[in-house]
Scaffold this active site. Structure first.
Site, PDB file in Angstrom:
ATOM      1  N   ARG A  41       0.862  -1.178   0.000  1.00 32.68           N
ATOM      2  CA  ARG A  41       0.000   0.000   0.000  1.00 32.68           C
ATOM      3  C   ARG A  41       0.905   1.237   0.000  1.00 32.68           C
ATOM      4  O   ARG A  41       2.101   1.128   0.177  1.00 32.68           O
ATOM      5  CB  ARG A  41      -0.958  -0.029   1.190  1.00 32.68           C
ATOM      6  CG  ARG A  41      -0.262  -0.541   2.434  1.00 32.68           C
ATOM      7  CD  ARG A  41      -0.491   0.225   3.666  1.00 32.68           C
ATOM      8  NE  ARG A  41      -0.403   1.643   3.508  1.00 32.68           N
ATOM      9  CZ  ARG A  41       0.724   2.351   3.583  1.00 32.68           C
ATOM     10  NH1 ARG A  41       1.902   1.760   3.785  1.00 32.68           N
ATOM     11  NH2 ARG A  41       0.731   3.658   3.457  1.00 32.68           N
ATOM     12  N   GLN A 175      -2.306   2.488   9.759  1.00 35.40           N
ATOM     13  CA  GLN A 175      -0.988   2.538   9.097  1.00 35.40           C
ATOM     14  C   GLN A 175       0.025   3.346   9.912  1.00 35.40           C
ATOM     15  O   GLN A 175       1.221   3.101   9.867  1.00 35.40           O
ATOM     16  CB  GLN A 175      -1.112   3.153   7.699  1.00 35.40           C
ATOM     17  CG  GLN A 175      -1.868   2.322   6.687  1.00 35.40           C
ATOM     18  CD  GLN A 175      -3.333   2.674   6.633  1.00 35.40           C
ATOM     19  OE1 GLN A 175      -3.928   3.061   7.628  1.00 35.40           O
ATOM     20  NE2 GLN A 175      -3.952   2.545   5.474  1.00 35.40           N
ATOM     21  N   ASP A 216      -2.118  10.727  -2.531  1.00 35.50           N
ATOM     22  CA  ASP A 216      -2.451   9.636  -3.457  1.00 35.50           C
ATOM     23  C   ASP A 216      -2.771  10.158  -4.844  1.00 35.50           C
ATOM     24  O   ASP A 216      -2.615   9.456  -5.842  1.00 35.50           O
ATOM     25  CB  ASP A 216      -3.612   8.821  -2.914  1.00 35.50           C
ATOM     26  CG  ASP A 216      -3.153   8.004  -1.717  1.00 35.50           C
ATOM     27  OD1 ASP A 216      -3.148   8.556  -0.603  1.00 35.50           O
ATOM     28  OD2 ASP A 216      -2.744   6.846  -1.915  1.00 35.50           O
ATOM     29  N   ASN A 226      -5.659  12.191  -0.016  1.00 43.92           N
ATOM     30  CA  ASN A 226      -4.753  11.407   0.822  1.00 43.92           C
ATOM     31  C   ASN A 226      -5.597  10.652   1.853  1.00 43.92           C
ATOM     32  O   ASN A 226      -6.834  10.769   1.865  1.00 43.92           O
ATOM     33  CB  ASN A 226      -3.723  12.320   1.506  1.00 43.92           C
ATOM     34  CG  ASN A 226      -2.594  11.525   2.149  1.00 43.92           C
ATOM     35  OD1 ASN A 226      -1.984  10.683   1.492  1.00 43.92           O
ATOM     36  ND2 ASN A 226      -2.327  11.745   3.419  1.00 43.92           N
TER      37      ASN A 226
HETATM   38  O1  MRU Z   1      -4.720   3.152   1.861  1.00 44.53           O
HETATM   39  P1  MRU Z   1      -3.228   3.367   1.827  1.00 44.53           P
HETATM   40  O2  MRU Z   1      -2.525   2.870   3.039  1.00 44.53           O
HETATM   41  O3  MRU Z   1      -2.627   2.877   0.525  1.00 44.53           O
HETATM   42  O4  MRU Z   1      -3.095   4.952   1.817  1.00 44.53           O
HETATM   43  C1  MRU Z   1      -1.807   5.517   1.763  1.00 44.53           C
HETATM   44  C2  MRU Z   1      -1.777   6.972   1.919  1.00 44.53           C
HETATM   45  O5  MRU Z   1      -2.786   7.648   1.978  1.00 44.53           O
HETATM   46  C3  MRU Z   1      -0.422   7.605   1.888  1.00 44.53           C
HETATM   47  O6  MRU Z   1      -0.372   8.714   2.722  1.00 44.53           O
HETATM   48  C4  MRU Z   1      -0.114   8.029   0.448  1.00 44.53           C
HETATM   49  O7  MRU Z   1      -0.312   6.946  -0.409  1.00 44.53           O
HETATM   50  C5  MRU Z   1       1.258   8.527   0.310  1.00 44.53           C
HETATM   51  S1  MRU Z   1       2.464   7.241   0.476  1.00 44.53           S
HETATM   52  C6  MRU Z   1       3.981   7.932   0.175  1.00 44.53           C
END
Ligand code: MRU
Length: 318
Positions: A41, A175, A216, A226
């Site tokens: 992820r 996370q 994102d 994000n």
């Molecule tokens: O759902 P996830 O864990 O993939 O979401 C990740 C995020 O929102 C991060 O902050 C984003 O991808 C930036 S990672 C450098």
């Protein structure tokens, strides 16, 4: 992630931090499932994984190319790095396993370099001795190495060990608590994990001088998707007069979107809210609403840091 002869080795982020387990993926469908189930992820890491997924498809046979492209495109909707990486893989000619693997490795190498550049540019913005608040995981696990928002924190700490970090636990998938805490502890960077709902009080108590988040997908006007909860932090930062900064490689910019309205927001299963590690904690049948991302309006963002430097509002990206 690590390429190992004929397969992609992937650290299973669902099991961290208590279990360090590597998946061995030798088919593109396994990579697709690893992305949708969040074994991997983080926007840049998803893009890199998809590129390796295409290399596996090339190894499986030339006929797999289109199906793999379609399948991987449907693995997760919000992080544009996924589509950016697949577009790059579509341009690979001749379509051989060797060329596809080479391109995937180049994408990974480039991401590594971009993160260190983001770290250098972003660290310039961090006030001396700052308390830095961040959300989700944006470190080496979410990228090729070093990280985006966490890359800035890493570089800032190397320059100024008096900075202090606060890491939102990041409900519902945690996370921050599971992954960012793990990375910060490995680096020996002082930090506290905080409940997401405590950010306002932390700011009110004067403990935060800088907020930094990853992204994102960033629209041309700076509107930034994000992890859910990021928008709240930006609103709170503005209310307390604290700069809110976004860090991302240019592969996260979607110049085709004039603003954030067109960003597809992933909604995930309600069990992410009602269960913890498979154990139900809510009343049976509890209704849920579980968007995985939110969009922070560009007006709330003091700066967007990419590998090319610090972008200030009004943003005209892409
Ligand atoms: O759902 P996830 O864990 O993939 O979401 C990740 C995020 O929102 C991060 O902050 C984003 O991808 C930036 S990672 C450098």
């Amino acid at each position: 992630m690590r390429w190992d002869g004929d397969a992609l080795l992937m650290l299973d982020q669902r099991r961290l931090p208590r279990h360090v387990e590597w998946l061995r993926l030798s088919r593109w469908t396994e990579v697709r499932d690893a992305i949708s189930d969040m074994a991997v992820r983080g926007a840049p890491a998803i893009g890199i994984a998809a590129a390796y997924g295409m290399a596996l498809a090339a190894r499986q046979g030339a006929g797999e190319r289109d199906e793999a492209d379609r399948g991987l495109r449907h693995s997760r909707p919000t992080a544009v790095n996924l589509f950016w990486a697949l577009d790059r893989m579509q341009r690979v000619e001749p379509w051989t396993f060797e060329r596809a693997l080479e391109e995937a490795q180049t994408i990974e190498e480039e991401d590594r370099a971009m993160n260190y550049a983001i770290g250098r540019h972003g660290a310039e913005l961090v006030p001396p001795g700052a308390g830095i608040l961040t959300i989700c995981n944006t470190g080496g696990l979410a990228t090729a190495e070093h990280g985006t928002a966490l890359g800035i924190i890493r570089t800032a700490y190397a320059r100024d060990p008096s900075i202090r970090v606060f890491s939102c636990e990041t409900r519902p998938r945690l996370q921050g608590l599971r992954l960012t805490a793990w990375e910060l502890m490995q680096d020996g960077i002082p930090f506290h994990s905080i409940p997401d709902g405590s950010a306002a009080t932390l700011m009110r108590e004067g403990k935060v001088q800088f907020v930094v988040a990853g992204a994102d997908r960033i629209a041309a006007n700076g509107d930034t998707a994000n992890k859910i909860g990021t928008y709240s932090l930006a609103v709170l930062a503005q209310a307390h007069g604290i700069p809110f900064v976004v860090a991302a490689p240019s592969s996260t910019i979607d110049g085709t979107l004039p603003n954030g309205e067109g960003i597809p927001i992933e909604h995930r299963s309600g069990t992410e809210i009602t269960e913890i590690e498979g154990v139900p904690i809510a009343p049976e049948g509890c209704p849920t609403w579980n968007p995985a991302f939110d969009v922070t309006p560009g007006e709330l963002i003091a700066a967007i840091v990419t590998e090319s430097g610090v972008h200030r509002p009004p943003f005209a990206l892409g």
